[in-house]
Structures are given as structure tokens and as C-alpha cells.
Design a protein around this motif. Structure first.
Motif, PDB file in Angstrom:
ATOM      1  N   UNK A 107      35.102  30.449  47.543  1.00 33.34           N
ATOM      2  CA  UNK A 107      33.830  31.190  47.650  1.00 33.34           C
ATOM      3  C   UNK A 107      33.968  32.660  47.237  1.00 33.34           C
ATOM      4  N   UNK A 108      34.245  32.843  45.946  1.00 32.91           N
ATOM      5  CA  UNK A 108      34.470  34.181  45.386  1.00 32.91           C
ATOM      6  C   UNK A 108      33.217  35.052  45.588  1.00 32.91           C
ATOM      7  N   UNK A 109      33.406  36.246  46.150  1.00 34.16           N
ATOM      8  CA  UNK A 109      32.250  37.126  46.405  1.00 34.16           C
ATOM      9  C   UNK A 109      32.390  38.483  45.732  1.00 34.16           C
ATOM     10  N   UNK A 110      33.568  39.114  45.897  1.00 25.62           N
ATOM     11  CA  UNK A 110      33.766  40.434  45.267  1.00 25.62           C
ATOM     12  C   UNK A 110      35.124  40.477  44.581  1.00 25.62           C
ATOM     13  N   UNK A 111      35.240  41.323  43.562  1.00 27.81           N
ATOM     14  CA  UNK A 111      36.533  41.509  42.893  1.00 27.81           C
ATOM     15  C   UNK A 111      37.362  42.503  43.712  1.00 27.81           C
ATOM     16  N   UNK A 112      38.648  42.624  43.385  1.00 26.51           N
ATOM     17  CA  UNK A 112      39.544  43.540  44.133  1.00 26.51           C
ATOM     18  C   UNK A 112      38.973  44.948  44.210  1.00 26.51           C
ATOM     19  N   UNK A 113      38.283  45.385  43.144  1.00 25.75           N
ATOM     20  CA  UNK A 113      37.732  46.737  43.114  1.00 25.75           C
ATOM     21  C   UNK A 113      36.380  46.851  43.817  1.00 25.75           C
ATOM     22  N   UNK A 114      35.880  45.760  44.385  1.00 21.50           N
ATOM     23  CA  UNK A 114      34.630  45.808  45.140  1.00 21.50           C
ATOM     24  C   UNK A 114      33.394  45.406  44.336  1.00 21.50           C
ATOM     25  N   UNK A 115      33.557  45.086  43.042  1.00 16.09           N
ATOM     26  CA  UNK A 115      32.389  44.727  42.238  1.00 16.09           C
ATOM     27  C   UNK A 115      31.868  43.347  42.650  1.00 16.09           C
ATOM     28  N   UNK A 116      30.519  43.188  42.612  1.00  9.34           N
ATOM     29  CA  UNK A 116      29.883  41.947  43.070  1.00  9.34           C
ATOM     30  C   UNK A 116      30.080  40.802  42.091  1.00  9.34           C
ATOM     31  N   UNK A 117      30.617  39.677  42.582  1.00 11.15           N
ATOM     32  CA  UNK A 117      30.744  38.469  41.760  1.00 11.15           C
ATOM     33  C   UNK A 117      29.821  37.373  42.274  1.00 11.15           C
ATOM     34  N   UNK A 118      29.187  37.629  43.434  1.00  8.59           N
ATOM     35  CA  UNK A 118      28.189  36.701  43.996  1.00  8.59           C
ATOM     36  C   UNK A 118      27.070  37.551  44.584  1.00  8.59           C
ATOM     37  N   UNK A 119      25.861  37.327  44.101  1.00  2.76           N
ATOM     38  CA  UNK A 119      24.749  38.123  44.622  1.00  2.76           C
ATOM     39  C   UNK A 119      24.571  37.842  46.110  1.00  2.76           C
ATOM     40  N   UNK A 120      24.243  38.895  46.842  1.00  2.00           N
ATOM     41  CA  UNK A 120      24.118  38.820  48.306  1.00  2.00           C
ATOM     42  C   UNK A 120      23.182  37.673  48.708  1.00  2.00           C
ATOM     43  N   UNK A 121      22.070  37.555  47.981  1.00  2.00           N
ATOM     44  CA  UNK A 121      21.077  36.540  48.363  1.00  2.00           C
ATOM     45  C   UNK A 121      21.520  35.118  47.998  1.00  2.00           C
ATOM     46  N   UNK A 122      22.690  34.995  47.356  1.00  2.00           N
ATOM     47  CA  UNK A 122      23.191  33.655  47.010  1.00  2.00           C
ATOM     48  C   UNK A 122      24.086  33.072  48.110  1.00  2.00           C
ATOM     49  N   UNK A 123      24.420  33.883  49.110  1.00  2.00           N
ATOM     50  CA  UNK A 123      25.346  33.415  50.162  1.00  2.00           C
ATOM     51  C   UNK A 123      24.761  32.200  50.896  1.00  2.00           C
ATOM     52  N   UNK A 248      55.486  38.946  39.754  1.00  2.00           N
ATOM     53  CA  UNK A 248      54.311  39.546  39.111  1.00  2.00           C
ATOM     54  C   UNK A 248      54.693  40.308  37.847  1.00  2.00           C
ATOM     55  N   UNK A 249      53.768  40.387  36.905  1.00  2.00           N
ATOM     56  CA  UNK A 249      54.124  40.993  35.617  1.00  2.00           C
ATOM     57  C   UNK A 249      53.451  42.353  35.446  1.00  2.00           C
ATOM     58  N   UNK A 250      54.165  43.233  34.747  1.00  2.00           N
ATOM     59  CA  UNK A 250      53.654  44.593  34.518  1.00  2.00           C
ATOM     60  C   UNK A 250      52.753  44.581  33.312  1.00  2.00           C
ATOM     61  N   UNK A 251      51.450  44.416  33.561  1.00  2.00           N
ATOM     62  CA  UNK A 251      50.490  44.426  32.454  1.00  2.00           C
ATOM     63  C   UNK A 251      49.297  45.251  32.927  1.00  2.00           C
ATOM     64  N   UNK A 252      48.851  46.190  32.134  1.00  2.00           N
ATOM     65  CA  UNK A 252      47.689  47.006  32.480  1.00  2.00           C
ATOM     66  C   UNK A 252      48.050  48.137  33.433  1.00  2.00           C
ATOM     67  N   UNK A 253      47.018  48.964  33.749  1.00  2.00           N
ATOM     68  CA  UNK A 253      47.259  50.187  34.535  1.00  2.00           C
ATOM     69  C   UNK A 253      46.869  50.030  36.004  1.00  2.00           C
ATOM     70  N   UNK A 254      46.278  48.879  36.350  1.00  2.00           N
ATOM     71  CA  UNK A 254      45.796  48.715  37.733  1.00  2.00           C
ATOM     72  C   UNK A 254      46.514  47.600  38.466  1.00  2.00           C
ATOM     73  N   UNK A 255      45.729  46.713  39.097  1.00  2.00           N
ATOM     74  CA  UNK A 255      46.312  45.555  39.785  1.00  2.00           C
ATOM     75  C   UNK A 255      46.715  44.524  38.734  1.00  2.00           C
ATOM     76  N   UNK A 256      48.011  44.416  38.482  1.00  2.00           N
ATOM     77  CA  UNK A 256      48.496  43.492  37.457  1.00  2.00           C
ATOM     78  C   UNK A 256      48.312  42.046  37.884  1.00  2.00           C
ATOM     79  N   UNK A 257      48.382  41.134  36.907  1.00  2.00           N
ATOM     80  CA  UNK A 257      48.204  39.709  37.222  1.00  2.00           C
ATOM     81  C   UNK A 257      49.471  39.096  37.815  1.00  2.00           C
ATOM     82  N   UNK A 258      49.319  37.890  38.346  1.00  2.00           N
ATOM     83  CA  UNK A 258      50.478  37.155  38.845  1.00  2.00           C
ATOM     84  C   UNK A 258      51.130  36.430  37.656  1.00  2.00           C
ATOM     85  N   UNK A 259      52.296  35.899  37.915  1.00  2.00           N
ATOM     86  CA  UNK A 259      53.085  35.261  36.856  1.00  2.00           C
ATOM     87  C   UNK A 259      52.980  33.738  36.988  1.00  2.00           C
TER      88      UNK A 259
END
Ligand SMILES: Nc1ncnc2c1ncn2[C@@H]1O[C@H](COP(=O)(O)OP(=O)(O)OP(=O)(O)O)[C@@H](O)[C@H]1O
Ligand SMILES: Cc1ncc(CO)c(N)n1
Length: 271
Positions: A107-123, A248-259
Motif C-alpha cells: 500500500x504505497x502512499x508516499x516516497x522517501x522524500x514525502x512526495x504523494x504517491x497515493x491521493x489522500x482521498x484514495x485511502x 547497497x550501491x553508490x548511485x546518485x546524490x541522495x538515497x541510493x538504490x538497493x543491490x
């Protein structure tokens, strides 16, 4: 010609490749399962955050599912980012139409940075339309709090939340412990309405945790597709995600992806 197990992800695209359908397809491939995908949204995203979201129309979601169902079919499926009540309704309608049972709902709702991936009214749609069709629902602690409308601090709270979630209709509930800051273990609890099962691994101190939830639920789905029972699928997926985080792999400047290939380094290859 070889017969192969098939798994489907119904989720959003992460252009950065660490979460969403990209993480799911990489995981399916690593676990020797043929992967298929239905896109619900395109995100412009990287390790720093989500810069934009472009949802698909519910009709586009329905048509993709029909194409898969009317030809290949699937042995198991997972849902990830669904974004809106309309998309949830389309996915629920198709799961019912094709009588798919091995359904993992992340039940994905927000990304690590807090951005909305599920609209509130969709819960409410997630709770009322999709959870009754789920074999397993895999919330992290903040998602479990939203779904149950209770605060989860202690192990007793986690168990009470499992019971409350189970009453919404899924056969199994798994509350993940990735967000349990105070604990030196990452502890997940699984509940089937009667019994609790605990899955633990050492908490790895890292900021490279982009896509952990997606990868974990995809690994569970792959194991279910191959015929595993739910507790065995969770146990195998827990080993897969622990290795992926640890390496985990060093890719990008923020939260890197898993391996996603780390399980191979450990001689832990599944088939
Ligand atoms: N630092 C860590 N060390 C070890 N295991 C972890 C760590 N963080 C998360 N996990 C494990 O990874 C799996 C995914 O859990 P998590 O709670 O991170 O999912 P999530 O919050 O849904 O992920 P996402 O942020 O990608 O949506 C769980 O099995 C959890 O216990
Ligand atoms: C597309 C997508 N799905 C799920 C997540 C949650 O990790 C994300 N960041 N992006």
C-alpha cells in the motif's frame, strides 16, 4: 521449451530505476520468474526525490491488464503505486474479473522524500475495494497507521494493527519494521488471523534504502508465483532484501538504490 513461473507488477515507473516497476522487474528476473508490468503512473524521479507524477488513465490500466490476462496470464501479482481511487477501482475490477488470488498489495502512499504517491482521498478505496481481494498486504509502519487510524509504537501496537488490518479482508498481513528507528533489528510481523510469525534481520545503517519496500514485496510475489506458501515466501524475501540493503550501491546524490543481484554474492541464489 521450458515452463517458467510468471509474475505481474501493477505499479508506477521510477525513472531512476531503484523503486516501482523497475525494482519489481529486476527482482522477478533475479528470482528466475518471468516479469510483466502494468503501468499506473510515470514518475520523474531520482535518488533525490520525485520531481513529477503523470498518472495513466484508468482505461489504459484496464487495457494493459486485459492484454496480459487474455494471453499469458500470471501466477501471482503485486500492486505498488496506484495513485488514485479511479485506478484502484480499475485494478480491483480486473482482479475480480480474472479471479486472481495470489495478490500482494504493497500500500504505497508516499516516497522517501514525502512526495504523494497515493491521493489522500484514495485511502478509503484501497481499504474497501482492494484489501478484500488481497492474499497479503505489506504496509510499513506509517502506512499501517494511516490504514488503521491508530498510532503504532510498541510490539503490542503492531499486533493490534495486524488484527485491525486483517478485519479489512486480506488473508495475511505483514507489518514491516524498516521504520522502527529505535531498534537494532529490522523486525517484520506476519499475521493470518490466528498466528503471528516474526521475521528479523540486523538493521543495516545506510541511507541507500530507495525501493526497499518495492523490492521486498516483489520478492514475496516471485516466491508465491513459484508456489511457495506465504510464510516461506516472506522468509526468502527477507533474506533477499537484507542482502540487497547490505550491499547497497553508490548511485546518485541522495538515497541510493538497493543491490538486486546481491543475493548472488552470498551464494544465496533462489530458483
Ligand atoms: N536499514 C535496514 N536494515 C535491514 N533491513 C531493513 C532496513 N530498512 C528496511 N529493512 C527491511 O526491508 C524491508 C522493507 O521495509 P521498509 O519498512 O523499508 O519498506 P518501505 O518503507 O515500504 O520501503 P519504501 O520506502 O521503499 O516504500 C523490510 O523487511 C524491512 O524490515
Ligand atoms: C514509482 C514508485 N513506486 C513506489 C515508490 C516507493 O518506494 C517510489 N518511490 N516510486
Amino acid at each position: 521449451m521450458k515452463n517458467v513461473s510468471k509474475a505481474l507488477t501493477i505499479a508506477g515507473s521510477d525513472s531512476g530505476g531503484g523503486a516501482g516497476i523497475q525494482a519489481d522487474l529486476k527482482t522477478f528476473q533475479e528470482l528466475n520468474v518471468y516479469g510483466m508490468s502494468v503501468l499506473t503512473a510515470v514518475t520523474a524521479q531520482n535518488t533525490l526525490g520525485v520531481q513529477a507524477v503523470y498518472p495513466m488513465t484508468p482505461e489504459a490500466v484496464r487495457r494493459q491488464i486485459d492484454s496480459i490476462a487474455q494471453d499469458m496470464g500470471t501466477d501471482a501479482l503485486k500492486t505498488g503505486m496506484l495513485f488514485s481511487a479511479e485506478i484502484i477501482a480499475a485494478v480491483a475490477e480486473k482482479i475480480r474479473q480474472y479471479q486472481w488470488e495470489k495478490v500482494v498489495v504493497d500500500p504505497v502512499m508516499v516516497a522517501k522524500g514525502g512526495e504523494t504517491l497515493l491521493e489522500r482521498e484514495a485511502v478509503d478505496s484501497l481499504k474497501n475495494d482492494l484489501l478484500p481481494l488481497a492474499c497479503l498486504v505489506t504496509p510499513n509502519i506509517p502506512e499501517a497507521e494511516v490504514l488503521t487510524e491508530m498510532s503504532i509504537q510498541t510490539m503490542e501496537d503492531k499486533k493490534a494493527a495486524c488484527q485491525k488490518l486483517h478485519r479489512l479482508g486480506p488473508k495475511w498481513v505483514l507489518i514491516k519494521g524498516g521504520h522502527d528507528r529505535g531498534d537494532d533489528q529490522a523486525t517484520d510481523i506476519l499475521f493470518d488471523g490466528k498466528e503471528f510469525f516474526t521475521f528479523q534481520s540486523k538493521r543495516i545503517p545506510t541511507k541507500n534504502t530507495h525501493g526497499t519496500g518495492c523490492t521486498f514485496s516483489a520478492a514475496i510475489t516471485a516466491e508465491l508465483a513459484k508456489g511457495a506458501e506465504v510464510p516461506d515466501a516472506v522468509s526468502a524475501a527477507k533474506k533477499f532484501i537484507a542482502a540487497a540493503i547490505e550491499n547497497g550501491i553508490k548511485i546518485g546524490k541522495g538515497h541510493g538504490p538497493t543491490n538486486h543481484w546481491a543475493h548472488r554474492l552470498k551464494g544465496d541464489e533462489s530458483n
